[in-house]
Scaffold this motif. Structure first.
Motif, mmCIF file in Angstrom:
data_model
loop_
_atom_site.group_PDB
_atom_site.id
_atom_site.type_symbol
_atom_site.label_atom_id
_atom_site.label_comp_id
_atom_site.label_asym_id
_atom_site.label_seq_id
_atom_site.Cartn_x
_atom_site.Cartn_y
_atom_site.Cartn_z
ATOM 1 N N VAL A 29 55.599 54.878 65.998
ATOM 2 C CA VAL A 29 55.585 54.962 67.456
ATOM 3 C C VAL A 29 54.653 53.853 67.949
ATOM 4 O O VAL A 29 53.442 53.895 67.720
ATOM 5 C CB VAL A 29 55.090 56.337 67.941
ATOM 6 N N ARG A 32 51.730 49.153 73.056
ATOM 7 C CA ARG A 32 51.080 47.860 73.299
ATOM 8 C C ARG A 32 49.877 48.107 74.212
ATOM 9 O O ARG A 32 50.037 48.565 75.343
ATOM 10 C CB ARG A 32 52.059 46.869 73.912
ATOM 11 N N GLU A 68 53.801 52.513 77.313
ATOM 12 C CA GLU A 68 55.034 53.219 76.996
ATOM 13 C C GLU A 68 55.332 53.063 75.499
ATOM 14 O O GLU A 68 55.277 51.958 74.963
ATOM 15 C CB GLU A 68 56.201 52.652 77.807
ATOM 16 N N PRO A 69 55.670 54.175 74.821
ATOM 17 C CA PRO A 69 55.931 54.075 73.384
ATOM 18 C C PRO A 69 57.358 53.628 73.078
ATOM 19 O O PRO A 69 58.275 53.834 73.878
ATOM 20 C CB PRO A 69 55.713 55.512 72.906
ATOM 21 N N SER A 70 57.538 52.988 71.929
ATOM 22 C CA SER A 70 58.870 52.743 71.375
ATOM 23 C C SER A 70 58.852 53.238 69.934
ATOM 24 O O SER A 70 57.832 53.145 69.251
ATOM 25 C CB SER A 70 59.231 51.258 71.426
ATOM 26 N N ARG A 71 59.993 53.769 69.474
ATOM 27 C CA ARG A 71 60.057 54.417 68.172
ATOM 28 C C ARG A 71 60.957 53.645 67.218
ATOM 29 O O ARG A 71 62.114 53.365 67.541
ATOM 30 C CB ARG A 71 60.531 55.866 68.321
ATOM 31 N N VAL A 72 60.408 53.313 66.033
ATOM 32 C CA VAL A 72 61.130 52.526 65.036
ATOM 33 C C VAL A 72 60.898 53.150 63.667
ATOM 34 O O VAL A 72 59.743 53.408 63.290
ATOM 35 C CB VAL A 72 60.626 51.061 65.012
ATOM 36 N N LYS A 337 59.462 42.616 67.372
ATOM 37 C CA LYS A 337 58.779 43.828 67.784
ATOM 38 C C LYS A 337 59.156 44.957 66.834
ATOM 39 O O LYS A 337 60.328 45.262 66.646
ATOM 40 C CB LYS A 337 59.161 44.202 69.215
ATOM 41 N N GLY A 338 58.151 45.578 66.232
ATOM 42 C CA GLY A 338 58.412 46.677 65.308
ATOM 43 C C GLY A 338 58.803 46.172 63.936
ATOM 44 O O GLY A 338 58.547 45.025 63.566
#
Length: 355
Positions: A29, A32, A68-72, A337-338
């Motif tokens: 998760v 930034r 804001e989260p991003s999920r990878v 990214k990720g």
């Protein structure tokens, strides 16, 4: 790149090379954040520290108001395998061993892993959720990680794994976080070695080296490990743990490699923007500069460096060629990214390896 006859790899009946990874299947998760916020949750940037589920919830809530989260889907061993499967265009049959929760995250993780060419050998546990890692990425691209292992911590012994899991394996790659489960690491490495596989270990983080000093030194002294990967911080942490005497940073990196090469065949140190240096016990060496690219974030960069190096190594390349492929893979990762590289990035890497 010229590939010599391959002395390192044995083939499956279908012509593939079988590589098994041992590690924690982790959903990353990504947040930034700025330097000021990071200073409120970590004493220093970088590294990875295990935390409890309660701490995970608290940190996620604290950070939600800032980013804001991003999920990878991630996990160190999984990233290495994804890299090898994609660079090799299917020539390497990659299998991830680990444990996940009986939840929707696990199902999503498995599906996305398979899309990346990696076969899941993932046991399920109802004792906790699938592992999650909060990755705090600062403007310089550095990542600071806090991981809740959840269900993955329930895999503690090789007796839990399917029978004959190591048959036909050319390489077992272990992420350094397995050092927190020394019995499992030792048992799995011994079984793979008995089956004729090479063993590689990535030291994972400077905290891991410090916290797992006894387990790491015991495994090195067992002579089970053939290749050791570390970044500069991890190498210097290892040197501190064995109380070696060296002055300059370069001298200390060399000294750390000399410590490792008392037991392993190859030691590879990644140096961030300065590239990498690899040395073998027999005297061979290789080095490569980094790509000089703009950094988006460093998540997965070390893992993809390892995947490039290991693929070239299994193809019979020299340490110099392995170092170059590793740095090319790492350069692609820091521009992404990720921990999921694009199709175009994989195509560039395949072209570089084939050149």
């Amino acid at each position: 790149m010229h590939n010599s006859a391959d002395p390192h790899a044995s083939m499956l009946p279908n012509g593939q090379i079988k590589v098994i990874g041992l590690g924690d299947p982790v959903m990353d998760v990504l947040f930034r954040v700025d330097y000021q916020f990071l200073s409120t949750i970590a004493e220093r940037s970088g590294g990875c520290i295990p935390i409890t589920h309660e701490e995970m919830v608290w940190l996620a809530q604290l950070t939600a108001g800032h980013a804001e989260p991003s999920r990878v889907p991630g996990g160190s061993a999984a990233n290495v395998l994804k890299g090898m499967a994609n660079i090799s265009s299917g020539r390497v049959h990659c299998i991830l061993m680990g444990m996940v929760g009986a939840d929707a995250t696990a199902k999503d993780y498995k599906q996305k892993l398979q899309k990346q060419g990696v076969q899941p050998m993932l046991l399920e546990s109802s004792a906790g959720p699938t592992a999650t890692c909060l990755c705090f990425v600062t403007p310089d691209g550095q990542r600071t990680m806090r991981t809740c292992l959840g269900a993955s911590s329930q895999l503690t012994s090789s007796s839990q794994l399917p029978a004959n899991w190591a048959d036909g394996a050319t390489l077992l790659h272990c992420e350094g976080y397995c050092l927190y489960k020394p019995q499992l690491a030792a048992e799995v490495m011994a079984a793979a070695k008995k089956a004729g596989a090479l063993i590689s270990l990535d030291l994972a983080s400077f905290e891991c080296v410090h916290n797992c000093k006894e387990a790491l030194l015991a495994l090195l002294q067992s002579s089970l490990i053939d290749l050791v990967f570390a970044n500069e911080e991890e190498a210097l942490a290892l040197l501190d743990e064995v109380a070696a005497d060296a002055t300059s940073v370069d001298d200390r990196v060399t000294a750390a490699q000399q410590v490792v090469l008392q037991y392993a065949q190859v030691c590879v140190i990644s140096l961030g923007p300065r590239g990498c240096v690899a040395r073998a016990r027999g005297g061979a060496a290789g080095a490569s500069p980094a790509g000089g690219v703009q950094i988006v974030d460093t998540i997965g960069a070390g893992d993809y460096f390892s995947s490039g190096f290991l693929y070239a190594y299994l193809m019979g390349c020299s340490l110099q060629e392995c170092a170059a492929v590793g740095c090319q893979a790492g350069s692609e990762a820091v521009q992404t990214k990720g921990s999921m590289l694009s199709g175009a990035a994989w195509q560039r890497l395949r072209a570089n390896v084939a050149a």
